[in-house]
Write an enzyme that holds these catalytic residues in place. Structure first.
Site, PDB file in Angstrom:
ATOM      1  N   GLY A  84       0.819  -1.211   0.000  1.00  0.00           N
ATOM      2  CA  GLY A  84       0.000   0.000   0.000  1.00  0.00           C
ATOM      3  C   GLY A  84       0.850   1.257   0.000  1.00  0.00           C
ATOM      4  O   GLY A  84       2.002   1.244   0.434  1.00  0.00           O
ATOM      5  N   ASP A  88      -1.475  11.654   0.236  1.00  0.00           N
ATOM      6  CA  ASP A  88      -2.473  12.385   1.013  1.00  0.00           C
ATOM      7  C   ASP A  88      -2.635  13.828   0.550  1.00  0.00           C
ATOM      8  O   ASP A  88      -1.651  14.571   0.404  1.00  0.00           O
ATOM      9  CB  ASP A  88      -2.081  12.379   2.489  1.00  0.00           C
ATOM     10  CG  ASP A  88      -2.120  10.989   3.104  1.00  0.00           C
ATOM     11  OD1 ASP A  88      -2.577  10.050   2.420  1.00  0.00           O
ATOM     12  OD2 ASP A  88      -1.703  10.847   4.271  1.00  0.00           O
ATOM     13  N   GLY A 143      -8.047  14.069   4.121  1.00  0.00           N
ATOM     14  CA  GLY A 143      -6.873  14.012   3.263  1.00  0.00           C
ATOM     15  C   GLY A 143      -6.590  12.648   2.681  1.00  0.00           C
ATOM     16  O   GLY A 143      -5.583  12.466   1.995  1.00  0.00           O
ATOM     17  N   TYR A 147      -7.099   6.788  -0.251  1.00  0.00           N
ATOM     18  CA  TYR A 147      -6.659   5.679   0.592  1.00  0.00           C
ATOM     19  C   TYR A 147      -7.845   5.022   1.307  1.00  0.00           C
ATOM     20  O   TYR A 147      -7.971   3.788   1.342  1.00  0.00           O
ATOM     21  CB  TYR A 147      -5.655   6.211   1.615  1.00  0.00           C
ATOM     22  CG  TYR A 147      -5.030   5.174   2.503  1.00  0.00           C
ATOM     23  CD1 TYR A 147      -3.929   4.428   2.089  1.00  0.00           C
ATOM     24  CD2 TYR A 147      -5.521   4.956   3.796  1.00  0.00           C
ATOM     25  CE1 TYR A 147      -3.346   3.488   2.919  1.00  0.00           C
ATOM     26  CE2 TYR A 147      -4.941   4.028   4.633  1.00  0.00           C
ATOM     27  CZ  TYR A 147      -3.855   3.289   4.192  1.00  0.00           C
ATOM     28  OH  TYR A 147      -3.283   2.359   5.032  1.00  0.00           O
ATOM     29  N   PRO A 177      -5.623  -2.531  10.655  1.00  0.00           N
ATOM     30  CA  PRO A 177      -4.771  -1.955  11.695  1.00  0.00           C
ATOM     31  C   PRO A 177      -5.079  -0.482  11.921  1.00  0.00           C
ATOM     32  O   PRO A 177      -5.505   0.236  11.010  1.00  0.00           O
ATOM     33  CB  PRO A 177      -3.347  -2.115  11.127  1.00  0.00           C
ATOM     34  CG  PRO A 177      -3.465  -3.109  10.008  1.00  0.00           C
ATOM     35  CD  PRO A 177      -4.850  -2.914   9.469  1.00  0.00           C
TER      36      PRO A 177
END
Length: 240
Positions: A84, A88, A143, A147, A177
């Site tokens: 990943g 941002d 932001g 994601y 997580p």
């Protein structure tokens, strides 16, 4: 029987902890990476794992990676989709490139990798697919529209794929997580980091080893009745 695991983004951070734990569990482990050759070589040497370079956002790269691993180690029976990136920026300033790159690496990669192993898992009647999502895929984050969208998509993918493959002995689960003590998090300014920790009920960051412990369980022989689940590991910061 020694099983084979492939961990995408498996040479750094959470991925490296997962690679180390699965290796310690006795699996043959391949760790995917995209760019840092020196770090990958060090990981291979220190952990005793195979490292495979490629772009998880590219379907053919993933096919080549799986082919390479299966020729050297055997059929991939445990897949950890961990790779990943972040780009941002608030959405009203987000470029198509910032959106697209995160979706390709974080979300498309899950299709790209899983598609190349799922048929073999179904034919053999056993498989473990573990998708590393995020707390921000569950609650959102300023932001991080790109994601958060990708990580939320992983959760929906997990549920659908679990339903499709449950009768074939293939389990599909996600781990979400929270803030983990990795290089990326340690790079956050100290005052900001302390503000983050203040929002975590257990009062600390998580560790990569704690995530790896959960992956170890889900990847094992005793987790056959756990599928379609999203396991939150965030110190109580977000409960769903």
């Amino acid at each position: 029987m020694v099983r084979v695991a492939f961990v995408t983004g498996g040479t750094r951070g959470i991925g490296r902890a997962i690679s180390a734990r699965l290796k310690a569990d006795g699996l043959k482990v391949a760790a995917g990476y995209s760019g840092d050759d020196a770090n990958a070589e060090a990981c291979a040497k220190e952990l005793g794992v195979m490292v495979v370079k490629g772009n998880v956002g590219v379907f053919d790269d993933c096919r080549a990676a799986i082919d390479k691993v299966e020729k050297e180690l055997g059929p991939v029976e445990v897949l950890v989709n961990n790779a990943g990136i972040t780009r941002d920026v608030v959405f009203h300033r987000m470029t198509p490139e910032q959106w697209g790159e995160v979706i390709r690496v974080n979300m498309d990669s899950v299709y790209n990798m899983t598609r190349h192993v799922i048929e073999g898992m179904r034919e053999r009647g056993w498989g473990r697919i573990i998708n590393i999502s995020s707390i921000n895929g569950q609650k959102g984050q300023i932001g991080q529209a790109n994601y958060s969208a990708a990580k939320a998509g992983m959760i929906g993918f997990t549920k659908a794929l679990a339903l499709e493959n449950a009768k074939k002995g293939v389990t599909v689960n996600a781990i979400a997580p929270g803030y983990i003590d990795t290089e990326m998090v340690r790079a956050v300014p100290e005052n900001v980091l302390q503000q983050i920790i203040a929002q975590i009920p257990v009062g600390r960051l998580g560790t990569g080893d704690e995530i790896a412990d959960m992956v170890s369980y889900l990847a094992g022989e005793h987790a056959g009745y756990v599928t379609g689940s999203t396991l939150t590991m965030n110190g109580g910061q977000f409960m769903s």
